[in-house]
Scaffold this active site. Sequence first.
Site, short mmCIF file in Angstrom:
data_model
loop_
_atom_site.label_atom_id
_atom_site.label_comp_id
_atom_site.label_asym_id
_atom_site.label_seq_id
_atom_site.Cartn_x
_atom_site.Cartn_y
_atom_site.Cartn_z
CB CYS A 2 -0.84 0.01 1.33
SG CYS A 2 -1.54 -1.46 1.31
NE ARG A 27 4.64 2.01 -1.28
CZ ARG A 27 5.60 1.84 -0.21
NH1 ARG A 27 6.61 2.12 -0.84
NH2 ARG A 27 5.60 1.30 0.85
CD1 TRP A 95 -0.92 -5.41 -4.38
CD2 TRP A 95 -0.39 -6.04 -2.43
NE1 TRP A 95 -0.21 -6.76 -4.48
CE2 TRP A 95 -0.05 -7.16 -3.40
CE3 TRP A 95 0.07 -6.56 -1.01
CZ2 TRP A 95 0.67 -8.51 -3.03
CZ3 TRP A 95 0.50 -7.80 -0.77
CH2 TRP A 95 0.82 -8.76 -1.87
CG ASN A 121 2.34 0.14 3.90
OD1 ASN A 121 2.04 -1.20 3.57
ND2 ASN A 121 3.37 0.55 3.48
N GLY A 122 0.82 -2.28 6.11
CA GLY A 122 1.41 -3.02 7.02
C GLY A 122 0.04 -4.19 7.42
CD GLU A 501 16.68 -11.61 -11.37
OE1 GLU A 501 16.16 -12.30 -10.21
OE2 GLU A 501 16.22 -10.52 -11.59
CE LYS A 505 13.31 -9.47 -12.74
NZ LYS A 505 13.80 -9.06 -11.68
CD GLU A 508 9.31 -9.95 -11.07
OE1 GLU A 508 8.68 -9.67 -10.32
OE2 GLU A 508 10.46 -9.83 -11.21
CG HIS A 524 18.48 -36.15 -10.72
ND1 HIS A 524 18.82 -37.59 -10.49
CD2 HIS A 524 19.58 -35.38 -11.04
CE1 HIS A 524 20.06 -37.68 -10.63
NE2 HIS A 524 20.67 -36.71 -11.01
CE LYS A 623 11.07 -1.55 -7.13
NZ LYS A 623 11.80 -2.69 -8.02
C1 F6R Z 1 11.81 -9.37 -8.48
C2 F6R Z 1 11.62 -8.59 -7.38
C3 F6R Z 1 11.24 -8.91 -6.23
C4 F6R Z 1 12.42 -8.37 -5.09
C5 F6R Z 1 12.09 -8.84 -3.73
C6 F6R Z 1 13.16 -8.43 -2.59
O1 F6R Z 1 11.89 -8.64 -9.69
O2 F6R Z 1 11.72 -7.36 -7.41
O3 F6R Z 1 11.75 -10.52 -6.29
O4 F6R Z 1 13.77 -8.75 -5.46
O5 F6R Z 1 10.63 -8.71 -3.33
O6 F6R Z 1 12.78 -7.11 -2.66
P1 F6R Z 1 13.98 -6.07 -1.93
O7 F6R Z 1 14.92 -6.08 -2.71
O8 F6R Z 1 13.07 -4.57 -2.04
O9 F6R Z 1 14.10 -6.57 -0.47
#
Ligand code: F6R
Length: 628
Positions: A2, A27, A95, A121-122, A501, A505, A508, A524, A623
Amino acid sequence: MCGIVGFTGRQQAAPILLDGLEKLEYRGYDSAGIAVAAAGGAGTQDKPSAQSGLHTEKGSSIEIVKAKGRLKVLREMTDDGRSVPGTCGIGHTRWATHGEPSVLNAHPHYAKDRRVAVVHNGIIENYQQIREKLTKEGFSFLTATDTEAAAHLLDKYYSGNPIEAISKLMFHVRGSYALGILFADRPGEIYAVRKDSPLIVGRSEQGNFIASDVPAILKYTRDVCFIPNLEIVKLTETEIHFYNVDQEEVEETFSQINWDTEAAEKGGFAHFMLKEIYEQPKAVRDTVSPRISEGHVNLDELGMSREELAKVSRIQMVACGSAYHVCMTAKYMIEQTARVPVDVDLASEFRYRNPVMEKDTLVIVVSQSGETADSLAALREAKKLGYHVLGIVNVVGSSIAREADSVFYTWAGPEISVATTKAYSTQLAAVYLLAIGLGRAKGVIDEIAETEMVEELSRLPEKIERILEEKERIQWFANKFSHSKDIFFIGRGLDYASSLEGSLKLKEISYIHSEAYAAGELKHGTISLIEDGILVVGVATQKSLFEKLISNMVEVKSRGAYVLGVTSYGNYSMEDVANYTIYVPKTMECFAASLVVVPLQLLAYYVALGKGLDVDKPRNLAKSVTVE
Ligand code: F6R
């Protein structure tokens, strides 16, 4: 997660709130709302909840407007905020955590007769107990949210002294919260408090602000204070006061934000993600160059002497998501360069697993936002156990940055796109610098090796630029596969970490099912999933593992897979197996992850674009994950 914004000042609040919320939409964005304390006291009549997805309430001196969906709905409803009078208000993008996304569950929430309005938020963990208790006392709850419990608690404790009511709330609420609060009988005043969720205040000539994150208020001020944990703030048009939980006034310092609003705007790119991919050369340069002088790595900012570094006998790394993949890469890099064993844990696992760690273990927490709830909890767990914690963090002044014993900032600048790219690249650069510094302190690498590595590290930005120049090849390829159902990534060693990674990417932002495997594991079990036409991306940059990976690619190809090879220039035998090959510039093998990740990011981006998806705001994601 949020987003919160608040403003009290000389201008109309609602347009400023909407403006700020727009900057925070990344966010969390299933609904939004604002509450504005109307100058001149009580409003007109109560309007019942609209069923249309839009909602306006009047009847106290606080006017609340909420809407389900994107912020533009709220904008349209309020004529871009112009139809909501008043110069003091709070806003929220939600969110959903507790309760479905709906108008009713959207914030602000309020207590009966709207004496108090709250944005949050939280997660309030004991909200059920609070709810049951307050219900028995005669409070009635309208929503399924945990936040409403906070509104009623404040209402219960409020008898003319907001700071007292808030500090009482703090004693009764468990969990994490950043709250923005209006009291109907305190026009022109905003109250805020935070525990384990980010919140900042900003001050300007026009008035004062609260926000979850800097971009929300950067248009108005650069003068900000990151509210310390467990502190309460009172804002009026001209004053800001901080209080501790004992209601004593405390002094706090403000700092100047030195990056530009432009850094948080798209600047001509179609999406933040693409812009941030293109910012990687600069971000890596900005992270590396201040730490290098005359061919040596300088880690003075850690506040650890060379002797202390030399004493580190083990490293425990913790992080989530992409930052966890950085840790996987770091494990290979640090173990090779400094011969220090590295354990890597997901923060969400580490915090509950009661870890057994050696005395001289250095704990490293990696986080872009510095606010990820699990990473922060892991940091606290490690500190409680008495370990020195080093934070690799992008957001200056964030919780992890403040609570870690040492901080190593990644200078990526603000990252807006939900999918991390430039922060990831700077995190890699940070672990390279640490590995080299540690290797030297431990005497594992000599001065010549250090200089060679440092020189190559400094060349990475220009090599990333070269990859970006060839983006059309990846774009073309991605268009062919944007309708895939499953895509697999395979690699060995460092390339396995890069595969993880690349796969994250892709899934998501494109919503295509994808998995990454250590290539030797395929046999396996997973190889049974390979069938005609399925795309398998093989990442191969490590000389000693190249032939092994090629064999794994042959195995999947012979079962019908279409194979994309990602390797360094010179490894042309890749073309004997791969249906399509992407080359990245040659570099030292230990730095290859920084180069191969770029085509993998572009692949994800163009596949998602090909599907017409909202690349910067993928569904169900936020985010900054500030709840558990
Ligand atoms: C993927 C992504 C997430 C963050 C994860 C940790 O693209 O952005 O997997 O890497 O949520 O977030 P931070 O780095 O802010 O702790």
